[in-house]
Design a protein around this motif. Structure first.
Motif, PDB file in Angstrom:
ATOM      1  N   LYS A 211      -9.737  -4.987   5.334  1.00  0.00           N
ATOM      2  CA  LYS A 211     -10.616  -4.597   6.565  1.00  0.00           C
ATOM      3  C   LYS A 211     -12.249  -4.987   6.082  1.00  0.00           C
ATOM      4  O   LYS A 211     -12.636  -5.459   6.928  1.00  0.00           O
ATOM      5  CB  LYS A 211     -10.430  -3.003   6.843  1.00  0.00           C
ATOM      6  CG  LYS A 211     -11.342  -2.694   7.873  1.00  0.00           C
ATOM      7  CD  LYS A 211     -11.189  -1.477   8.046  1.00  0.00           C
ATOM      8  CE  LYS A 211     -11.902  -0.566   9.495  1.00  0.00           C
ATOM      9  NZ  LYS A 211     -11.872   0.913   9.312  1.00  0.00           N
TER      10      LYS A 211
ATOM     11  N   PRO B 209       3.560  -0.578   7.930  1.00  0.00           N
ATOM     12  CA  PRO B 209       4.079  -1.109   9.107  1.00  0.00           C
ATOM     13  C   PRO B 209       5.303  -1.742   9.118  1.00  0.00           C
ATOM     14  O   PRO B 209       6.186  -1.825   9.836  1.00  0.00           O
ATOM     15  CB  PRO B 209       2.999  -1.703   9.717  1.00  0.00           C
ATOM     16  CG  PRO B 209       1.762  -1.234   8.831  1.00  0.00           C
ATOM     17  CD  PRO B 209       2.269  -0.752   7.776  1.00  0.00           C
TER      18      PRO B 209
ATOM     19  N   THR C 129       1.320  -4.158   3.817  1.00  0.00           N
ATOM     20  CA  THR C 129       0.248  -3.368   4.294  1.00  0.00           C
ATOM     21  C   THR C 129       0.788  -1.773   4.362  1.00  0.00           C
ATOM     22  O   THR C 129       1.614  -1.464   4.737  1.00  0.00           O
ATOM     23  CB  THR C 129      -0.452  -3.608   5.728  1.00  0.00           C
ATOM     24  OG1 THR C 129      -0.912  -5.211   5.562  1.00  0.00           O
ATOM     25  CG2 THR C 129      -1.711  -3.025   6.028  1.00  0.00           C
TER      26      THR C 129
ATOM     27  N   ALA D  35      -5.449  -2.110   2.111  1.00  0.00           N
ATOM     28  CA  ALA D  35      -5.816  -2.022   3.498  1.00  0.00           C
ATOM     29  C   ALA D  35      -7.305  -2.086   3.590  1.00  0.00           C
ATOM     30  O   ALA D  35      -7.582  -2.789   4.543  1.00  0.00           O
ATOM     31  CB  ALA D  35      -4.835  -1.054   4.164  1.00  0.00           C
ATOM     32  N   ARG D  36      -8.104  -1.131   2.852  1.00  0.00           N
ATOM     33  CA  ARG D  36      -9.241  -1.109   2.975  1.00  0.00           C
ATOM     34  C   ARG D  36      -9.967  -2.382   2.492  1.00  0.00           C
ATOM     35  O   ARG D  36     -10.977  -2.629   3.299  1.00  0.00           O
ATOM     36  CB  ARG D  36      -9.894   0.300   2.229  1.00  0.00           C
ATOM     37  CG  ARG D  36      -9.303   1.404   2.720  1.00  0.00           C
ATOM     38  CD  ARG D  36     -10.191   2.638   2.143  1.00  0.00           C
ATOM     39  NE  ARG D  36     -10.316   2.541   0.722  1.00  0.00           N
ATOM     40  CZ  ARG D  36      -9.378   3.227  -0.174  1.00  0.00           C
ATOM     41  NH1 ARG D  36      -8.439   3.946   0.595  1.00  0.00           N
ATOM     42  NH2 ARG D  36      -9.616   3.019  -1.211  1.00  0.00           N
TER      43      ARG D  36
ATOM     44  N   GLU E 233       3.479   4.217  -2.106  1.00  0.00           N
ATOM     45  CA  GLU E 233       3.807   4.964  -0.873  1.00  0.00           C
ATOM     46  C   GLU E 233       5.550   5.299  -0.678  1.00  0.00           C
ATOM     47  O   GLU E 233       5.770   6.248  -0.174  1.00  0.00           O
ATOM     48  CB  GLU E 233       3.252   3.799   0.172  1.00  0.00           C
ATOM     49  CG  GLU E 233       3.925   4.477   1.490  1.00  0.00           C
ATOM     50  CD  GLU E 233       3.282   6.027   1.919  1.00  0.00           C
ATOM     51  OE1 GLU E 233       3.636   6.603   2.766  1.00  0.00           O
ATOM     52  OE2 GLU E 233       2.538   6.351   1.156  1.00  0.00           O
TER      53      GLU E 233
ATOM     54  N   ARG F 210       4.269   5.344   5.244  1.00  0.00           N
ATOM     55  CA  ARG F 210       3.169   4.628   6.058  1.00  0.00           C
ATOM     56  C   ARG F 210       2.759   3.307   5.774  1.00  0.00           C
ATOM     57  O   ARG F 210       1.950   2.915   5.098  1.00  0.00           O
ATOM     58  CB  ARG F 210       2.001   5.828   5.637  1.00  0.00           C
ATOM     59  CG  ARG F 210       2.010   6.996   5.931  1.00  0.00           C
ATOM     60  CD  ARG F 210       0.576   7.741   5.178  1.00  0.00           C
ATOM     61  NE  ARG F 210       0.721   7.688   3.726  1.00  0.00           N
ATOM     62  CZ  ARG F 210       0.194   8.441   3.045  1.00  0.00           C
ATOM     63  NH1 ARG F 210      -0.650   9.560   3.502  1.00  0.00           N
ATOM     64  NH2 ARG F 210       0.045   8.284   1.643  1.00  0.00           N
TER      65      ARG F 210
ATOM     66  N   SER G 297      -0.725   1.819   5.573  1.00  0.00           N
ATOM     67  CA  SER G 297      -1.917   2.547   6.140  1.00  0.00           C
ATOM     68  C   SER G 297      -2.695   3.289   5.322  1.00  0.00           C
ATOM     69  O   SER G 297      -2.252   4.290   4.510  1.00  0.00           O
ATOM     70  CB  SER G 297      -1.492   3.197   7.318  1.00  0.00           C
ATOM     71  OG  SER G 297      -0.699   2.190   8.326  1.00  0.00           O
ATOM     72  N   GLY G 298      -4.006   3.131   5.213  1.00  0.00           N
ATOM     73  CA  GLY G 298      -4.841   3.937   4.371  1.00  0.00           C
ATOM     74  C   GLY G 298      -5.116   3.657   3.104  1.00  0.00           C
ATOM     75  O   GLY G 298      -5.873   4.378   2.258  1.00  0.00           O
ATOM     76  N   SER G 299      -4.111   2.656   2.681  1.00  0.00           N
ATOM     77  CA  SER G 299      -4.150   2.313   1.141  1.00  0.00           C
ATOM     78  C   SER G 299      -5.480   1.594   0.824  1.00  0.00           C
ATOM     79  O   SER G 299      -6.163   0.974   1.666  1.00  0.00           O
ATOM     80  CB  SER G 299      -3.041   1.516   0.793  1.00  0.00           C
ATOM     81  OG  SER G 299      -3.320   0.355   1.540  1.00  0.00           O
TER      82      SER G 299
END
Length: 804
Positions: free
Chosen positions: A70, A319, A59, A66-67, A575, A317, A61-63
């Motif tokens: 969610k 985890p 994952t 990831a969206r 990333e 970015r 963050s903000g990719s």
């Protein structure tokens, strides 16, 4: 820069580390009691750490991926966050036999009763013909799992246990998919780590016995290395109550815990023995204090460079990088605490008995060490006589080794080959063989309406997107709400969708469309494996071409988001490309500043970073050649995928940069002690190299052994990591530290120690040395012998002028 005086000749007194070491050596039992409690508590928390590990999370963050995940959690009533496959296979029965169908029926019933499973698609229901293989002996049940990555990986083994009870009548049942594979890899990795630790520790003890010559001295680093490792896992276990750690954290902490823990203790124990020989009869507490003020301070700075290097991963970015960075930093901090407190106490407890229980045949090297006439002394003199020839040849070799790194390619291996004997791996292979490799881990495309439930134009856009994706030659099939509506009602307009949602008693629509009708999910099955170039290209095509076309056709009324494992690999690769320059700048800049504080020399700080980049570059070049180009397939028992695991190069770089700095700090700090004492560059380089070569060689041999032990594992990224670390350390301890470093410093002369006065005054004093090195004197002008006062004065004058 004039030579410094001895502590007993006008210095300001013992340093903090000197006092700490002496205190620990004096109050042995207090320190040991505290550490006994720490080890007991730490040991009790280790299971908590191992039980909470998750598979590699990609994952970002903000990719976009990831969206997408969610949206799947928030928009759909079923809350499916991952599609998995249950494989029913038989070598004797047809999938249409009653016995085979009965096993599938029981399996479907069990899956629907399990928590964590939101939807199950029966291959014998209408439209399920594609879920039966062409040979008629394998059937697939598609299931949707809920929860986050940790929850799904905990659920997967429990589902497999349930399916084990269902199978029979010649039918095997296997759960496969991303979470199932991750869970199986964790289990396999635990077995591999246990075996690697046993092999690594056994060989490390042999190396330590050869290096020290006595069982007591050899046993201390090994014992404290294990203590540091157990404490590290205990601390991570306590932290597991509030966070999760990637399974790779366990592997890398084990590697570094054993290697660095043993190394740090090895450096300090070696210096303690020298202190005991240099001034026999001195109080043990004072000897330990002097050891900690020199070797202990070098270890402290070495550990700080590792911490600085690893902290650079927080700029990524993702985890998975944060998890690894945090785990390694905890381990290094624990190792430093062990080296600064428990080790001095053990040295105080052992006293002069540290040289007891000599190994037969090595007694003479224990009682009469003679580094000035060793093979290292002879080799160093050869290098210093021909620095351009020998040093230049070494640099050319390192440059040649680094050439393949220019073709480095990143990818992600799902790990199926490492667990091919487990149900998850066997099921994955069957899906790849009899269906499409991408069927086990599909791409997930989420389409959301910005203005409430889909209208006719929105559903038409979804239908066009479905057709466009289906027409791609890399796609084997697409599961879409519009196809399902046409199958049930013959149409796919908004009225049909509304009616179908109201009558969705069996929940068939719940996993692919939201209850409000404003979000739909397309499940895309690629013809290629999820970790292949073909599927990665498919994800990029959907994002760059198919999705924008669908959004334009709906007049900006819908948004298309692509997720799934392959999308995550694409995002994490992008990333890494974005963050790498920032990570490198941060690591190199902070390391340069720390080395400047340590050595008070511009050239040494710069050259230390350059030397580290040489060794890391050579290691990466060989890693690319062996694992990406497949040169080591037969030797290391793997099949090349044509790439290196996506997160490995950056992680390996920061770890290697910190590890390489260990030897640089240790050897340069020893040289600086002699430079401060005599002001003679040639003598400082010779003494520093000669008196550290043996211990650096032993430390490197231990690291190489420990890291190489991880190359026997079945998990490919562990093989790659172990290889890169082992090669880098081997190159660093041979070509770099005993060839390139002394040759370069010989050529630079007194400029090695130059520092502008204004900068020297501006920087705080945090130096590695305290007084002279305990170098035995033999009355000669060679290293180990005293310098004439005139020589020392002249050298001091040269040093003073160079600083202006």
């Amino acid at each position: 820069m004039p030579p410094r005086t001895r502590p007993d000749e006008g210095s300001s007194g013992p340093t903090l580390l000197h006092r700490l070491g002496a205190w620990c050596a004096t109050h042995v039992w207090k320190v040991l009691l505290v550490w006994l409690v720490v080890l007991v508590v730490g040991g009790a928390l280790v299971p908590k750490f191992t039980d909470s590990l998750t598979g590699s999370s990609l994952t970002v963050s903000g990719s976009e991926s990831a969206r997408a995940e969610k949206l799947m959690k928030e928009e759909f009533d079923s809350a499916v966050t991952e599609d998995v496959v249950v494989v029913f296979d038989s070598s004797t029965r047809s999938a249409r036999d009653a016995e085979f169908r009965d096993v599938v029926r029981r399996g479907v019933a069990e899956l629907r009763e399990r928590s964590g499973v939101a939807s199950v698609e029966d291959p014998y229901a209408a439209g399920g013909e594609q879920q039966i293989a062409a040979d008629g002996r394998t059937a697939l049940v598609l299931a949707g799992l809920t929860g986050d990555e940790r929850e799904r990986q905990e659920t997967a083994p429990e589902i497999q246990k349930t399916l084990d009870r269902v199978e029979g009548d010649g039918v095997d049942v296997m759960l496969t998919g991303s979470s199932a594979l991750n869970a199986a890899v964790i289990e396999q990795q635990d077995k591999d780590l246990a075996r690697a630790e046993t092999i690594g520790l056994s060989i490390a003890l042999i190396v330590l016995l050869i290096a020290f010559g006595t069982l007591v001295a050899a046993g201390l680093p090994l014992l404290l290395g294990v203590a540091a490792l157990m404490t590290s896992f205990g601390v991570l276990g306590a932290l597991s109550y509030v966070t999760t750690f990637d399974t790779f954290v366990q592997a890398i902490v084990t590697m570094l815990g054993l290697a660095l823990g043993i190394d740090y203790c090895l450096f300090i124990v070696t210096r303690q023995r020298e202190e005991l020989q240099a001034k026999p009869g001195r109080p043990i507490a004072e000897t330990v204090g002097a050891t900690m003020a020199t070797a202990g301070k070098a270890v402290l700075f070495s550990g700080c460079t590792v911490l600085i290097s690893v902290a650079g991963l927080f700029l990524v970015r993702a985890p998975v990088f944060w998890s690894m960075a945090f785990g390694v930093m905890v381990a290094v901090a624990v190792m430093l605490t062990v080296a600064m407190t428990l080790l001095p106490a053990m040295l105080g407890l052992c006293g002069t008995r540290i040289n007891r229980l000599a190994v037969p045949g090595l007694r003479r090297t224990v009682n009469h060490p003679d580094p000035e006439h060793s093979v290292w002394a002879r080799w160093t003199r050869v290098v210093l006589r021909r620095p351009v020839l020998i040093g230049g040849a070494a640099v050319l070799v390192l440059g040649a080794a680094a050439i393949p790194v220019t073709g480095l390619k990143l990818g992600f291996d799902v790990g199926a080959s490492a667990v091919e004997d487990a149900p998850a791996g066997a099921g994955y292979d069957l899906v790849s063989e009899k269906f499409a490799p991408g069927a086990a881990v599909p791409v997930q495309v989420v389409v959301t309406s910005e203005d409430g439930a889909f209208d006719d134009k929105g559903l038409a856009a979804v239908e066009r997107l479905t057709k466009t994706v289906k027409d791609n030659k890399e796609v084997d099939g697409v599961l879409s709400v519009t196809d399902l509506l046409k199958e049930k009602a013959g149409r796919s307009d908004s009225a049909t969708l509304k009616a179908a949602l109201e009558q969705d008693d069996d929940g068939a629509l719940a996993r692919i469309v939201s209850s409000r009708g404003d979000a739909a999910m397309l499940t895309v099955f690629s013809k290629a494996a999820p970790d292949s170039d073909g599927t990665s290209a498919l994800v990029r095509w959907i994002r760059d071409t198919a999705a924008p076309e669908a959004e334009r056709s709906a007049a900006d009324g819908i948004t298309v988001t692509t997720g799934g494992l392959t999308a995550q690999t694409v995002d994490v690769a992008e990333e890494i490309n974005r963050a790498t320059p920032w990570v490198l700048c941060a690591i190199l800049g902070l390391s340069f500043l720390l080395l400047l504080l340590a050595f008070r020399s511009l050239l040494l700080a710069f050259s230390a970073i350059l030397m580290n980049l040489l060794s890391v570059g050579a290691a990466f070049g060989l890693l690319t050649w062996v694992f990406q180009e497949g040169a080591g397939e037969a030797l290391f028992d793997f099949s090349s995928r044509g790439f290196i695991q996506a997160y490995l190069p950056l992680l390996t770089f920061v770890v290697l940069f910190g590890l390489s700095m260990d030897y640089e700090v240790f050897i340069i700090s020893r040289m600086k002690e002699e430079w401060d004492r005599t002001g003679d560059n040639l003598r400082a380089v010779t003494v520093g190299t000669v008196h550290t070569a043996k211990v650096i060689t032993a430390a490197a041999a231990i690291m190489v052994v420990v890291f190489s032990a991880f190359m026997i594992t079945r998990v490919v990224e562990l093989k790659q990591m172990g290889f890169a670390l082992a090669v880098a350390v081997l190159v660093d301890a041979t070509l770099i530290r005993v060839v390139v470093v002394p040759a370069a410093m010989r050529l630079a002369g007194p400029a090695n120690w130059w520092m502008p006065r204004w900068l020297d005054r501006a920087l705080p004093r945090v130096e590695l040395t305290e007084g002279p090195s305990p170098v035995p004197s033999d009355g000669s002008g060679e290293p180990g012998g005293p310098r004439a006062p005139a020589q020392e004065t002249a050298a001091s004058a040269r040093s003073g002028r160079s600083a202006d």
